[in-house]
Design a protein around this motif. Structure first.
Motif, PDB file in Angstrom:
ATOM      1  N   GLU A 126       0.839  -1.196   0.000  1.00 27.57           N
ATOM      2  CA  GLU A 126       0.000   0.000   0.000  1.00 27.57           C
ATOM      3  C   GLU A 126       0.870   1.240   0.000  1.00 27.57           C
ATOM      4  OE1 GLU A 126      -2.196  -0.200   3.978  1.00 27.57           O
ATOM      5  OE2 GLU A 126      -1.502   1.859   4.068  1.00 27.57           O
ATOM      6  N   GLN A 127       0.336   2.296  -0.581  1.00 27.06           N
ATOM      7  CA  GLN A 127       1.092   3.553  -0.572  1.00 27.06           C
ATOM      8  C   GLN A 127       1.083   4.144   0.825  1.00 27.06           C
ATOM      9  OE1 GLN A 127       0.554   8.010  -2.000  1.00 27.06           O
ATOM     10  NE2 GLN A 127       0.268   6.648  -3.745  1.00 27.06           N
ATOM     11  N   LEU A 128       2.236   4.655   1.222  1.00 26.84           N
ATOM     12  CA  LEU A 128       2.389   5.276   2.534  1.00 26.84           C
ATOM     13  C   LEU A 128       2.147   6.773   2.361  1.00 26.84           C
ATOM     14  CD1 LEU A 128       3.332   4.634   5.446  1.00 26.84           C
ATOM     15  CD2 LEU A 128       5.661   5.009   4.644  1.00 26.84           C
ATOM     16  N   ARG A 129       3.173   7.507   2.001  1.00 25.60           N
ATOM     17  CA  ARG A 129       3.017   8.900   1.589  1.00 25.60           C
ATOM     18  C   ARG A 129       4.247   9.301   0.791  1.00 25.60           C
ATOM     19  NH1 ARG A 129       5.614  12.780   4.909  1.00 25.60           N
ATOM     20  NH2 ARG A 129       6.378  11.948   6.876  1.00 25.60           N
ATOM     21  N   THR A 130       4.260  10.513   0.290  1.00 23.88           N
ATOM     22  CA  THR A 130       5.344  10.936  -0.574  1.00 23.88           C
ATOM     23  C   THR A 130       6.310  11.823   0.204  1.00 23.88           C
ATOM     24  OG1 THR A 130       4.039  10.704  -2.564  1.00 23.88           O
ATOM     25  CG2 THR A 130       5.881  12.254  -2.664  1.00 23.88           C
ATOM     26  N   PHE A 131       7.579  11.501   0.105  1.00 21.18           N
ATOM     27  CA  PHE A 131       8.624  12.307   0.719  1.00 21.18           C
ATOM     28  C   PHE A 131       9.207  13.161  -0.400  1.00 21.18           C
ATOM     29  CE2 PHE A 131       8.816  10.403   4.943  1.00 21.18           C
ATOM     30  CZ  PHE A 131       7.968   9.322   4.739  1.00 21.18           C
TER      31      PHE A 131
END
Lengths: 232, 232
Positions: free
Chosen positions: B75-80
């Motif tokens: 699953e996607q976490l978030r974008t850094f």
């Protein structure tokens, strides 16, 4: 050899949520250019590598430039990325959710924004309806265990206003006793400057709202506090 | 005029988590090129606009090409994202979290990966330590109200193995009764093919593990199910 394609487009979209007419609503504007010309859309814009230190700064700059507003609360949601979402090419939209009291938002962006119930959205550009659904799910989820809803209110608010805010987010009644106990509020015992509990969830001010008959004390939120979750 | 800068770099990183030696561990590899040459890092790679339909497909392709593995859960976490995280320029790393049983991971990527306790990380390249912290927070949080931990086990598992998995994720003991009631399991009553409850959380198989003395029934997870949260 693989054909060379242009690099991905990187932009930021902002799901700007507010409470209006007793409902959770999203701020939308009519696009002034293709693609999706004249369609309703979220505010957003390209990352400017030369001026934005982070994606969050892109979000703040876009809101400042387009509307002059500074959201009270901003957090990254997730990135909507792929080959098919934008006809201009492979794109990554770093989606954010922002919360603002409607009064502040209306003063700043009234001519720009149209407000729609998050549960009754019109047709929107790109995958913006999906972004709003994801943002609302995040906000409703987080509201169930944190002080997030405070950022939809003006800086000072009564406990009744805060309870109504939770109710409007969930779309259902929240029992007064349960509400106050979750926030650790011992009604009638708090003095000005006193925090609602050891977690400093709410701070009681020495200001009151309402007439001389049963005036209600005004509170402010200290910081985003998480309630204790139901554990195993 | 503003100086022209190259467009942002878009890549995908994968926080690949597994249970090993009774602990939640992250799979790391030693970088073979600059920047951060020879530093430990997460697996990751650039988006290839000509072949990846989505960021999730980039993540799956990177894992497939580098290790041959296919994670059981992604699953996607978030974008850094930002100007400072990569010396090559403004970059957006769309971070994902993947779960795999250690045995499968070890078979496929043994020569490539080094495993480290998520709570005792060495120095890592880029912001990869921050990405792991965010992934572990997401997994621990989601484990408290869902069947997510099942994806750290082989396809068939006993209830005791599943309980240990939850315990290893949280780093604390979970009472057996509480564990089974959260999952809606009525011990001793389930027949093969029967779901643990109406939400189809776990499916009982007709296979057993262990000797003739008290063999334990094997279960499989149906899908990612969320438990009922504590409500207002």
């Amino acid at each position: 050899m693989r054909p060379l394609r242009p690099p991905p487009i990187v932009s930021v979209d902002i799901v700007l949520l507010t409470l209006h007419q007793g409902r959770l609503q999203a701020a939308l504007h009519k696009r002034g250019r293709a693609p999706f010309l004249a369609c309703l859309a979220l505010p957003g814009g390209y990352v400017h590598p030369e001026e934005d230190a982070s994606a969050e700064e892109t979000a703040l700059r876009v809101l400042r430039e387009k509307t002059g507003i500074q959201p009270r609360y901003l957090e990254q949601l997730r990135t909507f990325a792929g080959a098919a979402r934008d006809p201009r090419g492979w794109s990554a939209a770093i989606s954010h959710v922002a919360l603002m009291p409607h009064e502040e938002l209306r003063q700043a962006g009234d001519e720009m924004f149209h407000f729609y119930d998050v549960d009754q959205l019109p047709e929107l550009a790109f995958d913006h309806a999906e972004q709003i659904r994801a943002a609302v799910e995040r906000v409703r989820n987080k509201a169930s265990y944190s002080t997030l809803p405070c950022w939809l209110l003006p800086e000072l608010f009564t406990l009744t206003q805060l309870q109504r805010t939770y109710e409007q987010i969930f779309g259902e009644t929240v029992p007064r006793g349960t509400f106050r106990s979750r926030l650790g509020i011992k009604v009638g015992e708090m003095q000005a400057g006193e925090a609602a509990d050891q977690a400093d969830i709410l701070i009681a001010t020495d200001q009151f709202q309402g007439g001389s008959q049963r005036p209600a004390r005004l509170f402010r939120v200290n910081r985003l506090s998480l309630f204790k979750r139901a554990s195993w």
